[in-house]
Each structure stands twice: as C-alpha cells, then as structure tokens.
Design a protein around this motif. Sequence first.
Motif, PDB file in Angstrom:
ATOM      1  N   ASP A  28       0.765  -1.122   0.104  1.00  0.00           N
ATOM      2  CA  ASP A  28      -0.060   0.011   0.094  1.00  0.00           C
ATOM      3  C   ASP A  28       0.979   1.113  -0.052  1.00  0.00           C
ATOM      4  N   ILE A  29       1.911   1.014   0.791  1.00  0.00           N
ATOM      5  CA  ILE A  29       2.668   2.406   0.841  1.00  0.00           C
ATOM      6  C   ILE A  29       3.513   2.370  -0.272  1.00  0.00           C
ATOM      7  N   ASP A  30       3.877   1.413  -0.832  1.00  0.00           N
ATOM      8  CA  ASP A  30       4.612   1.441  -2.190  1.00  0.00           C
ATOM      9  C   ASP A  30       3.596   2.091  -3.418  1.00  0.00           C
ATOM     10  N   ASN A  31       2.305   1.598  -3.235  1.00  0.00           N
ATOM     11  CA  ASN A  31       1.428   2.102  -4.402  1.00  0.00           C
ATOM     12  C   ASN A  31       1.065   3.688  -4.079  1.00  0.00           C
ATOM     13  N   LYS A  32       1.038   3.960  -2.835  1.00  0.00           N
ATOM     14  CA  LYS A  32       1.052   5.583  -2.483  1.00  0.00           C
ATOM     15  C   LYS A  32       2.098   6.350  -2.900  1.00  0.00           C
ATOM     16  N   ILE A  33       3.440   5.801  -2.877  1.00  0.00           N
ATOM     17  CA  ILE A  33       4.666   6.626  -3.318  1.00  0.00           C
ATOM     18  C   ILE A  33       4.475   6.676  -4.786  1.00  0.00           C
ATOM     19  N   LYS A  34       4.219   5.403  -5.634  1.00  0.00           N
ATOM     20  CA  LYS A  34       4.030   5.588  -7.042  1.00  0.00           C
ATOM     21  C   LYS A  34       3.135   6.663  -7.372  1.00  0.00           C
ATOM     22  N   LYS A  35       1.908   6.729  -6.659  1.00  0.00           N
ATOM     23  CA  LYS A  35       0.886   7.852  -7.073  1.00  0.00           C
ATOM     24  C   LYS A  35       1.399   9.103  -6.822  1.00  0.00           C
ATOM     25  N   LEU A  36       2.161   9.447  -5.764  1.00  0.00           N
ATOM     26  CA  LEU A  36       2.838  10.655  -5.486  1.00  0.00           C
ATOM     27  C   LEU A  36       3.819  11.001  -6.547  1.00  0.00           C
ATOM     28  N   LYS A  37       4.638  10.090  -7.004  1.00  0.00           N
ATOM     29  CA  LYS A  37       5.633  10.495  -7.992  1.00  0.00           C
ATOM     30  C   LYS A  37       4.978  10.667  -9.120  1.00  0.00           C
ATOM     31  N   ALA A  38       4.103  10.131  -9.489  1.00  0.00           N
ATOM     32  CA  ALA A  38       3.173  10.393 -10.799  1.00  0.00           C
ATOM     33  C   ALA A  38       2.479  11.828 -10.786  1.00  0.00           C
ATOM     34  N   GLN A  39       1.861  12.060  -9.714  1.00  0.00           N
ATOM     35  CA  GLN A  39       1.414  13.067  -9.371  1.00  0.00           C
ATOM     36  C   GLN A  39       2.326  14.384  -9.360  1.00  0.00           C
ATOM     37  N   SER A  40       3.529  14.080  -8.816  1.00  0.00           N
ATOM     38  CA  SER A  40       4.587  15.009  -8.833  1.00  0.00           C
ATOM     39  C   SER A  40       4.828  15.269 -10.386  1.00  0.00           C
ATOM     40  N   ASP A  41       5.141  14.260 -10.975  1.00  0.00           N
ATOM     41  CA  ASP A  41       5.475  14.362 -12.586  1.00  0.00           C
ATOM     42  C   ASP A  41       4.412  15.433 -13.225  1.00  0.00           C
ATOM     43  N   LYS A  42       3.132  15.227 -12.866  1.00  0.00           N
ATOM     44  CA  LYS A  42       1.982  16.002 -13.572  1.00  0.00           C
ATOM     45  C   LYS A  42       2.231  17.513 -13.211  1.00  0.00           C
ATOM     46  N   ASP A  43       2.527  17.516 -11.926  1.00  0.00           N
ATOM     47  CA  ASP A  43       2.614  18.890 -11.433  1.00  0.00           C
ATOM     48  C   ASP A  43       3.733  19.547 -12.145  1.00  0.00           C
ATOM     49  N   ARG A  44       4.856  18.893 -12.259  1.00  0.00           N
ATOM     50  CA  ARG A  44       6.168  19.469 -12.856  1.00  0.00           C
ATOM     51  C   ARG A  44       5.870  20.055 -14.367  1.00  0.00           C
TER      52      ARG A  44
END
Length: 76
Positions: A28-44
């Motif tokens: 679950d934590i790993d999936n949340k990290i992946k989602k945050l990284k993807a969101q971070s890329d979108k934000d960037r």
Amino acid sequence: MKSLIFSLITGILMSSNLVAQTKNNRDDIDNKIKKLKAQSDKDRLLIDSLILVKNQLDIENALLIEKNRFVETFKE
C-alpha cells in the motif's frame, strides 16, 4: 501438551498473519509513493507548461510595446 501445541499453532498463524499484513501495508505504501511520484511528474509538467505560457505572453507583450512605439514614432 495439547495446550502447548495449540499455543504454537496459534503463534504460527498469528505470525503468518502479521507477515501478510506487513506485506500488504508495504505494498500500500509503495503504491501511494508511486501515485505521489506520478502526481509530482504531472505537477512538474503543469508548472513547466505554465512557465512556457507566461514566457509566450511576455514575448507578445514586448512585441506590442515595440509596435506601439513604432506607431507613435510615425504619429509625430
């Protein structure tokens, strides 16, 4: 003796449940990290796009200023 065996079996089952829960929590934590990284890329990407739009508007503004100066020169 039956009590000892029952305690051992209960302990093993509880231990395997804890291992499964830990793995699920980790996943679950790993999936949340992946989602945050993807969101971070979108934000960037969004930030980069906004910077490009802002730069384009700055260029257009500068061109309009120069155009107005040019027009003012011929009015005089």
